[in-house]
Design a protein around this motif. Structure first.
Motif, PDB file in Angstrom:
ATOM      1  N   GLU A   1       0.525  -1.569   0.230  1.00  0.00           N
ATOM      2  CA  GLU A   1      -0.300   0.535  -0.115  1.00  0.00           C
ATOM      3  C   GLU A   1       0.894   1.331   0.049  1.00  0.00           C
ATOM      4  O   GLU A   1       0.443   2.271  -1.022  1.00  0.00           O
ATOM      5  CB  GLU A   1      -0.751   0.341   0.916  1.00  0.00           C
ATOM      6  N   LEU A   2       1.977   1.514   0.777  1.00  0.00           N
ATOM      7  CA  LEU A   2       2.836   2.362   0.817  1.00  0.00           C
ATOM      8  C   LEU A   2       3.782   2.647  -0.641  1.00  0.00           C
ATOM      9  O   LEU A   2       3.433   3.570  -1.076  1.00  0.00           O
ATOM     10  CB  LEU A   2       3.918   2.148   2.055  1.00  0.00           C
ATOM     11  N   CYS A   3       3.887   1.661  -1.180  1.00  0.00           N
ATOM     12  CA  CYS A   3       4.674   1.772  -1.738  1.00  0.00           C
ATOM     13  C   CYS A   3       4.025   2.030  -3.374  1.00  0.00           C
ATOM     14  O   CYS A   3       4.175   3.232  -4.473  1.00  0.00           O
ATOM     15  CB  CYS A   3       5.139   0.550  -2.461  1.00  0.00           C
ATOM     16  N   GLY A   4       2.718   2.038  -3.374  1.00  0.00           N
ATOM     17  CA  GLY A   4       0.872   2.714  -4.660  1.00  0.00           C
ATOM     18  C   GLY A   4       0.976   4.028  -4.083  1.00  0.00           C
ATOM     19  O   GLY A   4       0.112   4.430  -5.197  1.00  0.00           O
ATOM     20  N   ILE A   5       1.187   4.539  -3.212  1.00  0.00           N
ATOM     21  CA  ILE A   5       1.037   5.692  -2.671  1.00  0.00           C
ATOM     22  C   ILE A   5       1.419   6.480  -4.171  1.00  0.00           C
ATOM     23  O   ILE A   5       2.327   7.196  -3.862  1.00  0.00           O
ATOM     24  CB  ILE A   5       1.049   6.027  -1.701  1.00  0.00           C
ATOM     25  N   ILE A   6       0.504   7.891  -4.493  1.00  0.00           N
ATOM     26  CA  ILE A   6       1.289   8.851  -5.549  1.00  0.00           C
ATOM     27  C   ILE A   6       1.008  10.251  -4.699  1.00  0.00           C
ATOM     28  O   ILE A   6      -0.156   9.650  -4.050  1.00  0.00           O
ATOM     29  CB  ILE A   6       0.749   9.102  -6.894  1.00  0.00           C
ATOM     30  N   ASN A   7       1.662  11.167  -4.735  1.00  0.00           N
ATOM     31  CA  ASN A   7       1.780  12.116  -4.070  1.00  0.00           C
ATOM     32  C   ASN A   7       0.431  12.683  -3.909  1.00  0.00           C
ATOM     33  O   ASN A   7      -0.162  14.084  -3.143  1.00  0.00           O
ATOM     34  CB  ASN A   7       2.326  13.859  -4.720  1.00  0.00           C
ATOM     35  N   SER A   8      -0.688  12.511  -5.093  1.00  0.00           N
ATOM     36  CA  SER A   8      -1.900  13.194  -5.179  1.00  0.00           C
ATOM     37  C   SER A   8      -2.981  12.689  -4.170  1.00  0.00           C
ATOM     38  O   SER A   8      -3.918  13.035  -4.239  1.00  0.00           O
ATOM     39  CB  SER A   8      -1.709  13.516  -6.467  1.00  0.00           C
ATOM     40  N   ASP A   9      -2.944  11.199  -3.840  1.00  0.00           N
ATOM     41  CA  ASP A   9      -3.510  10.842  -3.260  1.00  0.00           C
ATOM     42  C   ASP A   9      -2.899  11.233  -1.414  1.00  0.00           C
ATOM     43  O   ASP A   9      -4.355  10.619  -0.869  1.00  0.00           O
ATOM     44  CB  ASP A   9      -3.061   9.196  -2.836  1.00  0.00           C
ATOM     45  N   ILE A  10      -2.309  11.623  -1.269  1.00  0.00           N
ATOM     46  CA  ILE A  10      -1.740  13.179   0.249  1.00  0.00           C
ATOM     47  C   ILE A  10      -2.576  14.177   0.135  1.00  0.00           C
ATOM     48  O   ILE A  10      -2.351  15.669  -0.543  1.00  0.00           O
ATOM     49  CB  ILE A  10      -0.906  13.105   0.923  1.00  0.00           C
TER      50      ILE A  10
ATOM     51  N   LEU B   1      -2.638  16.705   3.382  1.00  0.00           N
ATOM     52  CA  LEU B   1      -1.954  17.466   4.415  1.00  0.00           C
ATOM     53  C   LEU B   1      -2.315  18.426   4.791  1.00  0.00           C
ATOM     54  O   LEU B   1      -2.480  18.200   6.363  1.00  0.00           O
ATOM     55  CB  LEU B   1      -0.079  17.464   4.218  1.00  0.00           C
ATOM     56  N   GLU B   2      -3.529  18.533   4.090  1.00  0.00           N
ATOM     57  CA  GLU B   2      -4.276  19.998   5.166  1.00  0.00           C
ATOM     58  C   GLU B   2      -5.281  19.781   6.042  1.00  0.00           C
ATOM     59  O   GLU B   2      -5.809  19.482   6.854  1.00  0.00           O
ATOM     60  CB  GLU B   2      -5.015  21.233   4.079  1.00  0.00           C
ATOM     61  N   ASN B   3      -6.305  18.163   5.502  1.00  0.00           N
ATOM     62  CA  ASN B   3      -7.099  17.302   6.373  1.00  0.00           C
ATOM     63  C   ASN B   3      -6.088  15.884   6.395  1.00  0.00           C
ATOM     64  O   ASN B   3      -7.438  15.437   6.813  1.00  0.00           O
ATOM     65  CB  ASN B   3      -8.226  16.450   4.965  1.00  0.00           C
ATOM     66  N   ARG B   4      -5.073  15.850   6.844  1.00  0.00           N
ATOM     67  CA  ARG B   4      -4.792  15.151   7.483  1.00  0.00           C
ATOM     68  C   ARG B   4      -4.855  13.700   6.940  1.00  0.00           C
ATOM     69  O   ARG B   4      -5.310  12.533   7.680  1.00  0.00           O
ATOM     70  CB  ARG B   4      -4.517  15.154   8.823  1.00  0.00           C
ATOM     71  N   VAL B   5      -5.153  13.538   5.765  1.00  0.00           N
ATOM     72  CA  VAL B   5      -4.889  11.609   5.750  1.00  0.00           C
ATOM     73  C   VAL B   5      -4.900  11.169   3.860  1.00  0.00           C
ATOM     74  O   VAL B   5      -4.377  11.913   3.525  1.00  0.00           O
ATOM     75  CB  VAL B   5      -7.014  12.477   5.132  1.00  0.00           C
ATOM     76  N   ILE B   6      -4.559  10.461   4.147  1.00  0.00           N
ATOM     77  CA  ILE B   6      -3.687   9.631   2.605  1.00  0.00           C
ATOM     78  C   ILE B   6      -5.395   9.031   1.568  1.00  0.00           C
ATOM     79  O   ILE B   6      -5.846   8.025   2.448  1.00  0.00           O
ATOM     80  CB  ILE B   6      -3.176   8.806   3.201  1.00  0.00           C
TER      81      ILE B   6
ATOM     82  N   LEU C   1      -3.600  10.534   9.289  1.00  0.00           N
ATOM     83  CA  LEU C   1      -2.061  11.343   9.674  1.00  0.00           C
ATOM     84  C   LEU C   1      -2.266  11.811  10.450  1.00  0.00           C
ATOM     85  O   LEU C   1      -2.937  12.967  10.969  1.00  0.00           O
ATOM     86  CB  LEU C   1      -1.613  12.305   8.769  1.00  0.00           C
ATOM     87  N   ASN C   2      -1.379  11.429  11.851  1.00  0.00           N
ATOM     88  CA  ASN C   2      -0.851  12.324  12.620  1.00  0.00           C
ATOM     89  C   ASN C   2       0.721  12.829  12.346  1.00  0.00           C
ATOM     90  O   ASN C   2       1.204  13.340  11.583  1.00  0.00           O
ATOM     91  CB  ASN C   2      -0.446  11.401  14.164  1.00  0.00           C
ATOM     92  N   ASP C   3       1.347  13.849  13.779  1.00  0.00           N
ATOM     93  CA  ASP C   3       2.251  14.563  13.364  1.00  0.00           C
ATOM     94  C   ASP C   3       3.264  14.122  12.896  1.00  0.00           C
ATOM     95  O   ASP C   3       4.257  14.873  11.694  1.00  0.00           O
ATOM     96  CB  ASP C   3       2.107  15.110  14.318  1.00  0.00           C
ATOM     97  N   THR C   4       3.799  13.141  13.556  1.00  0.00           N
ATOM     98  CA  THR C   4       4.999  12.005  12.820  1.00  0.00           C
ATOM     99  C   THR C   4       4.896  11.652  11.324  1.00  0.00           C
ATOM    100  O   THR C   4       5.967  11.489  10.653  1.00  0.00           O
ATOM    101  CB  THR C   4       5.005  11.137  13.409  1.00  0.00           C
ATOM    102  N   ALA C   5       3.105  11.279  10.965  1.00  0.00           N
ATOM    103  CA  ALA C   5       3.174  10.800   9.979  1.00  0.00           C
ATOM    104  C   ALA C   5       3.902  11.770   8.823  1.00  0.00           C
ATOM    105  O   ALA C   5       3.554  11.655   7.558  1.00  0.00           O
ATOM    106  CB  ALA C   5       1.688  10.108   9.849  1.00  0.00           C
ATOM    107  N   ILE C   6       2.671  13.346   9.201  1.00  0.00           N
ATOM    108  CA  ILE C   6       2.916  14.116   8.612  1.00  0.00           C
ATOM    109  C   ILE C   6       4.352  14.503   8.025  1.00  0.00           C
ATOM    110  O   ILE C   6       5.192  14.871   7.100  1.00  0.00           O
ATOM    111  CB  ILE C   6       2.088  15.303   8.970  1.00  0.00           C
TER     112      ILE C   6
END
Length: 262
Positions: free
Chosen positions: A89-98, A100-105, A144-149
């Motif tokens: 799942e991690l390797c399949g993430i592209i940047n537009s999936d993230i 950060l403003e709403n803290r979610v992938i 996403l928590n602070d560390t994840a961000i």
């Protein structure tokens, strides 16, 4: 064998399922007959200790004298620890999936390594395949928590190729093979003298910490329910989470019976 013959029977390839009348031996009875102990599955779950995580973190972010990191994309491991993501799942993430403003992938796809086949023939070759996630519940929003961000920001500072590119690209800008992520992690473990534990251990540690509870600065313990963690992990049932992902913490039982003098 039971499922194999059931499939053949359903397809009409055999007149009946020879496994249908066979009583399966219980695992506990099977082990007892060999004088072996049958341990609960939760006791066999492998997690990282606090000390191990500190060692891993110190080595993972170590730098050469010129300031360059010793290990590539090492922030990915601590993103896994703080989200419970599978390696694929991690390797399949592209940047537009993230977001950060709403803290979610927003998980959309997964990456896995498969054997190449030529018709029905086996070919001694592996290739990376990008496609659907493991199950329908795997397609989910991961908070996403602070560390994840912080880890996402670190990964993007190391390499960022655009919104339509992987968060963790390989040297050609394509999706990274999860096996390469694992092999890099083994180098870190070898450097600090720890035995090899798979990347899934980060996922187990995430689940165990959230359910057993994490001590807060004021001394209280904050914990989530098994159902909540199952949803975070993308499991189809909370039973899977409780049996196969959480290492039992018996220290929480200390003193519970002090007021029950029978």
């Amino acid at each position: 064998l039971k499922m194999f013959f059931k499939q053949l029977y359903q397809e009409g390839a055999i007149p009946n399922n020879p496994m249908a009348l066979i009583d399966m031996t219980k695992k506990d009875n099977y082990l007892a007959a060999q004088n072996k102990e049958s341990k609960p599955q939760c006791d066999m779950v492998v997690v990282f200790t606090d000390e191990e995580l500190e060692q891993i973190k110190a080595e993972a972010f170590r730098r050469f004298a010129n300031g360059k990191p010793v290990y590539q994309q090492s922030a990915a491991y601590f993103l896994m620890l703080n989200t419970g993501l599978r390696a694929g799942e991690l390797c399949g993430i592209i940047n537009s999936d993230i977001d950060l403003e709403n803290r979610v992938i927003h998980l959309q796809r997964g990456v896995k390594e498969i054997h190449v086949r030529d018709g029905l023939d086996y070919v001694a070759k592996l290739e990376v395949k990008v496609g659907k996630l493991k199950s329908k519940t795997s397609k989910r929003d991961v908070p996403l928590n602070d560390t994840a961000i912080e880890m996402i920001i670190r990964l993007r500072e190391e390499v960022y190729l655009g919104e339509d590119k992987p968060l963790i690209p390989d040297e050609n800008g394509n999706f990274t093979n999860p096996r390469n992520m694992r092999n890099r992690f083994y180098r870190i473990l070898d450097a600090i003298g720890l035995p090899h534990k798979g990347l899934h251990t980060f996922r187990h540690t995430f689940a165990t910490r959230l359910i057993n509870g994490v001590k807060q600065p004021d001394g209280s313990v904050k914990a989530l329910s098994v159902k909540q963690v199952a949803e975070l992990l993308g499991h189809t049932t909370s039973e899977i989470t409780e049996i196969y992902y959480v290492k039992r913490d018996t220290t929480r039982l200390a003193g519970l019976t002090d007021s029950f003098n029978l």
